[in-house]
Design a protein around this motif. Sequence first.
Motif, PDB file in Angstrom:
ATOM      1  N   SER A   1       5.493   4.505   0.194  1.00 56.11           N
ATOM      2  CA  SER A   1       4.702   4.433   0.865  1.00 56.11           C
ATOM      3  C   SER A   1       5.752   3.124   1.853  1.00 56.11           C
ATOM      4  O   SER A   1       5.955   2.670   1.405  1.00 56.11           O
ATOM      5  CB  SER A   1       3.552   3.680   0.474  1.00 56.11           C
ATOM      6  OG  SER A   1       3.469   2.543  -0.070  1.00 56.11           O
TER       7      SER A   1
ATOM      8  N   GLN B   1       0.178  -5.632  -4.333  1.00 55.25           N
ATOM      9  CA  GLN B   1      -0.931  -4.343  -4.235  1.00 55.25           C
ATOM     10  C   GLN B   1      -2.816  -4.944  -4.139  1.00 55.25           C
ATOM     11  O   GLN B   1      -2.515  -5.795  -5.624  1.00 55.25           O
ATOM     12  CB  GLN B   1      -0.618  -2.975  -4.802  1.00 55.25           C
ATOM     13  CG  GLN B   1      -1.350  -1.883  -5.205  1.00 55.25           C
ATOM     14  CD  GLN B   1      -0.964  -0.939  -5.231  1.00 55.25           C
ATOM     15  OE1 GLN B   1       0.058  -0.986  -5.932  1.00 55.25           O
ATOM     16  NE2 GLN B   1      -1.440  -0.061  -6.058  1.00 55.25           N
TER      17      GLN B   1
ATOM     18  N   SER C   1      -6.038   1.016  -4.991  1.00 52.21           N
ATOM     19  CA  SER C   1      -5.439   2.456  -4.602  1.00 52.21           C
ATOM     20  C   SER C   1      -4.360   2.468  -3.038  1.00 52.21           C
ATOM     21  O   SER C   1      -3.707   2.802  -2.883  1.00 52.21           O
ATOM     22  CB  SER C   1      -6.473   3.082  -4.393  1.00 52.21           C
ATOM     23  OG  SER C   1      -7.124   3.417  -3.581  1.00 52.21           O
ATOM     24  N   ARG C   2      -5.329   1.019  -1.993  1.00 55.27           N
ATOM     25  CA  ARG C   2      -4.696   1.331  -0.446  1.00 55.27           C
ATOM     26  C   ARG C   2      -4.669   0.182  -0.310  1.00 55.27           C
ATOM     27  O   ARG C   2      -3.813   0.181   0.975  1.00 55.27           O
ATOM     28  CB  ARG C   2      -5.851   2.552   0.274  1.00 55.27           C
ATOM     29  CG  ARG C   2      -7.824   1.547   0.137  1.00 55.27           C
ATOM     30  CD  ARG C   2      -8.099   2.631   1.298  1.00 55.27           C
ATOM     31  NE  ARG C   2      -9.561   1.584   0.768  1.00 55.27           N
ATOM     32  CZ  ARG C   2      -9.674   0.716   1.633  1.00 55.27           C
ATOM     33  NH1 ARG C   2      -9.063   0.763   2.952  1.00 55.27           N
ATOM     34  NH2 ARG C   2     -10.816  -0.352   2.266  1.00 55.27           N
ATOM     35  N   GLN C   3      -4.795  -0.820  -0.896  1.00 54.68           N
ATOM     36  CA  GLN C   3      -4.897  -1.820   0.103  1.00 54.68           C
ATOM     37  C   GLN C   3      -3.318  -3.427  -0.306  1.00 54.68           C
ATOM     38  O   GLN C   3      -3.702  -2.829  -1.732  1.00 54.68           O
ATOM     39  CB  GLN C   3      -6.760  -2.807  -0.408  1.00 54.68           C
ATOM     40  CG  GLN C   3      -7.707  -2.003   0.926  1.00 54.68           C
ATOM     41  CD  GLN C   3      -8.763  -2.614   0.844  1.00 54.68           C
ATOM     42  OE1 GLN C   3      -8.782  -3.634   1.759  1.00 54.68           O
ATOM     43  NE2 GLN C   3      -9.692  -3.315  -0.676  1.00 54.68           N
TER      44      GLN C   3
ATOM     45  N   ASP D   1      -3.345   0.557   4.555  1.00 57.53           N
ATOM     46  CA  ASP D   1      -4.428   2.501   4.093  1.00 57.53           C
ATOM     47  C   ASP D   1      -3.467   3.784   5.256  1.00 57.53           C
ATOM     48  O   ASP D   1      -3.149   4.676   4.734  1.00 57.53           O
ATOM     49  CB  ASP D   1      -5.526   2.245   4.060  1.00 57.53           C
ATOM     50  CG  ASP D   1      -5.936   2.027   5.033  1.00 57.53           C
ATOM     51  OD1 ASP D   1      -5.779   1.578   6.090  1.00 57.53           O
ATOM     52  OD2 ASP D   1      -7.434   1.443   4.519  1.00 57.53           O
TER      53      ASP D   1
ATOM     54  N   GLU E   1       1.421   5.544   7.358  1.00 55.06           N
ATOM     55  CA  GLU E   1       2.211   6.269   6.226  1.00 55.06           C
ATOM     56  C   GLU E   1       3.272   6.746   7.398  1.00 55.06           C
ATOM     57  O   GLU E   1       3.392   8.444   7.395  1.00 55.06           O
ATOM     58  CB  GLU E   1       0.924   7.123   5.630  1.00 55.06           C
ATOM     59  CG  GLU E   1      -0.290   7.215   5.025  1.00 55.06           C
ATOM     60  CD  GLU E   1       1.220   6.097   2.978  1.00 55.06           C
ATOM     61  OE1 GLU E   1       1.708   7.307   2.868  1.00 55.06           O
ATOM     62  OE2 GLU E   1       0.404   5.690   2.184  1.00 55.06           O
TER      63      GLU E   1
ATOM     64  N   ARG F   1      -3.315  10.586  -3.720  1.00 58.07           N
ATOM     65  CA  ARG F   1      -3.895   8.726  -5.014  1.00 58.07           C
ATOM     66  C   ARG F   1      -4.861   8.777  -6.218  1.00 58.07           C
ATOM     67  O   ARG F   1      -5.786   8.595  -5.277  1.00 58.07           O
ATOM     68  CB  ARG F   1      -3.551   7.746  -4.032  1.00 58.07           C
ATOM     69  CG  ARG F   1      -1.609   8.220  -3.944  1.00 58.07           C
ATOM     70  CD  ARG F   1      -1.690   6.945  -2.410  1.00 58.07           C
ATOM     71  NE  ARG F   1       0.046   6.691  -1.886  1.00 58.07           N
ATOM     72  CZ  ARG F   1       0.158   6.578  -0.910  1.00 58.07           C
ATOM     73  NH1 ARG F   1      -0.641   5.376  -0.343  1.00 58.07           N
ATOM     74  NH2 ARG F   1       1.656   6.505   0.013  1.00 58.07           N
TER      75      ARG F   1
ATOM     76  N   ASP G   1     -11.985   4.826  -6.786  1.00 59.68           N
ATOM     77  CA  ASP G   1     -10.847   4.162  -4.873  1.00 59.68           C
ATOM     78  C   ASP G   1      -9.685   5.371  -4.706  1.00 59.68           C
ATOM     79  O   ASP G   1      -9.158   4.351  -4.352  1.00 59.68           O
ATOM     80  CB  ASP G   1     -10.651   2.746  -5.022  1.00 59.68           C
ATOM     81  CG  ASP G   1      -9.886   2.204  -6.143  1.00 59.68           C
ATOM     82  OD1 ASP G   1      -9.288   3.247  -6.812  1.00 59.68           O
ATOM     83  OD2 ASP G   1      -9.284   1.704  -5.878  1.00 59.68           O
TER      84      ASP G   1
ATOM     85  N   TRP H   1      -7.645   8.268  -3.483  1.00 66.73           N
ATOM     86  CA  TRP H   1      -8.115   9.044  -2.088  1.00 66.73           C
ATOM     87  C   TRP H   1      -6.776   9.629  -1.146  1.00 66.73           C
ATOM     88  O   TRP H   1      -6.257   9.984  -2.228  1.00 66.73           O
ATOM     89  CB  TRP H   1      -8.216   7.559  -0.843  1.00 66.73           C
ATOM     90  CG  TRP H   1      -6.235   7.094  -0.869  1.00 66.73           C
ATOM     91  CD1 TRP H   1      -6.253   5.919  -1.464  1.00 66.73           C
ATOM     92  CD2 TRP H   1      -5.755   6.520   0.344  1.00 66.73           C
ATOM     93  NE1 TRP H   1      -4.429   5.777  -1.349  1.00 66.73           N
ATOM     94  CE2 TRP H   1      -4.786   5.776  -0.075  1.00 66.73           C
ATOM     95  CE3 TRP H   1      -6.311   7.420   1.954  1.00 66.73           C
ATOM     96  CZ2 TRP H   1      -4.132   5.420   0.941  1.00 66.73           C
ATOM     97  CZ3 TRP H   1      -5.559   6.222   2.690  1.00 66.73           C
ATOM     98  CH2 TRP H   1      -3.542   5.585   2.918  1.00 66.73           C
TER      99      TRP H   1
ATOM    100  N   ILE I   1     -11.121   7.618   1.567  1.00 65.12           N
ATOM    101  CA  ILE I   1     -10.456   7.369   0.709  1.00 65.12           C
ATOM    102  C   ILE I   1     -12.252   6.766  -0.109  1.00 65.12           C
ATOM    103  O   ILE I   1     -13.145   6.840   0.287  1.00 65.12           O
ATOM    104  CB  ILE I   1     -10.607   5.768   1.615  1.00 65.12           C
ATOM    105  CG1 ILE I   1      -9.372   5.845   2.086  1.00 65.12           C
ATOM    106  CG2 ILE I   1     -10.190   4.683   0.099  1.00 65.12           C
ATOM    107  CD1 ILE I   1      -8.956   4.784   3.121  1.00 65.12           C
TER     108      ILE I   1
END
Length: 649
Positions: free
Chosen positions: A85, A100, A103-105, A141, A144, A223, A236, A238, A268
């Motif tokens: 990413s 990190q 999982s997304r933030q 998030d 991408e 993910r 979490d 997504w 998400i």
Amino acid sequence: MADMRTVAAATSLVFTLHLGFLHRVGFAQQPDSSLSAEALKKLSIEQLMNLQVTSVSKRPERLSQTASAIQVITQEDIRRSGASSLAEALRLATNLQVAQVDSRQWAISARGFNGTTANKLLVLIDGRTVYTPLFSGVFWDVQEVPLQDIDRIEVISGPGATLWGANAVNGVINVITKDAKDTQGFLLSGGGGTEQHGFGTVRYGAALGSSVRARIYGRGFDRDATALPGGQEAADDWHMGQGGFRMDWEASSARRVTLQGDLYDGRIGQPSPATDIVVSGGNVMAKWSHTISEKSSLAAQLYYERTHRDIPGIFGEDLDTYDVDLQHSARLAARHDVVWGLGYRLINDRVVNSSLLAFLPAHVAREWFTGFVQDEIALVPNRLHVALGSKIEHNDYTGFEIQPSGRVNWRLSPSGTLWAAVSRALRTPSRIDRELFARVSFTPPSFLAGGPGFHSEEELAYELGFRHQQGSLALSVATFYSRYHGLRSVEQVNPPAPDTVVIGNGQDGESYGGELTADYRVTDRWRLRAGYTELRVHVWPNPGSTDMSRGATESQTPDRQFLLQSSVDLPAHLVLSAGFHAIDDINNELVPAYAEMNARLIWQPTSHLDLSLVGQNLLHSRHREFGAAASLTRRDIQRGVYGAVAWRF
């Protein structure tokens, strides 16, 4: 002591692996006289330092001669790193703080003031500002960008407000994607593993006539969730899908037009409420440039972006952004390079409020008018240059704002350059600062409200740096001191037992430190890159302020960090890369220091096919990078392994 043993062991492992392979490859080998297309991607140190960058002065200039703390992440760096990413790829910039969260933030910043809502870093993708007016920051998030399409990422630590405007306070990230002519033919790539369950990209580029090149792409991923402190899954996970296009028209040798756009849609997971967060959006952008003469050029850019975010029962937002920019560059006489421009932005923000979180009013339209000018003066041509400039902005919150800067670039020798800068930069109010109304607790009832008088946060920054490049070695040192006025604070309305606290400008602060980066070609097959940052951030309340946090809510940043990256070309068309990073503890979040390592092994049996195996966070089964120890949203990042294949034809 345990952390130091981990650091030493990991460093030893990186070097042992590479030295073992290099014993077979042999040192001091000379490159083949007929370089392959792959070999051409592997820039020498001299070629790297001569890269043309545009983020410092908005015109092409050599990396080695810029009066700024800038680093460049190339496409080859990204390919060898195993990043999946854009946020992961930014770990390659040793002058950034990257953590990190789940999982997304991600929490990403430069020179301190990091957090999930970091608001002093400006991020651009092909000139489009990636920005939310909610908190003056980035929703990472949904950024991408297909990594195979990135040409380079220019990362500036330090103010860039004179050219880029408000919020370019502590840094600028400029992501520049490839021209359509460089992505012709088919690309199929994909893979999967433990944390990266599945991902794939399809891209096709073709000529549309003699002067038009175009590409289209589609990509998606799934993910896995991160872990709770006890090891349970955090729910979490997504997935998201995205597609887009780019078209470049070389109308003539002097005129160029670019049209590009993207669409995305994702879901998400979240543990409570047990319904997915919905994200979607898109953008379309047009660029036009015209070379008037050898000494003059004109460029224009127009884009529209739409974003949608829905957290069921808590918050929803639909944001439309319209932006137009005009820029003119000219060489006046023999010693002046002048660049100036005008800009206009309109945001139309509509929020769905709830009993927990509200923005009042729910619907706003805000305008920004901007103008800038910068003159680079060659006091001694090719030796001593001075750049003076200023940005003038008008926004609906604080009216007119001025952000001047002065930079000096002194080329001491063919291999050494000394530079210095003084800048004023502002972080203008966001909707959180002025218009937020949130319930903090139910028993007793208490609330957090935006401050109607909140004004811009101000930074006055002083920088001094030196670059040295000779043979196989490039060194860069940047030191800095920044003084901040009117930092965000939370003020009690009726102390000592308030039911409402209000956001204000009750804090001042300072940051200072140094950034050291070294790039070394051990042989033509082995490259090492290292970076070390020492940073201190101090925040204190002004007289009359009731905020005693001393900046704990505004800056969650380690005092020091060390990064080491190594990449070696092996026999049998193999490439082994490893990245090691050691991060000091974050005291105000009780995040302990940690060290981690990622590695990637690539096999390229033909010039059209890449097979790779990637290991991430190899030193621990799970670890925490961000989030207060007592927080209910604290997450642990887990070890992961995935395989990938890329086929070009």
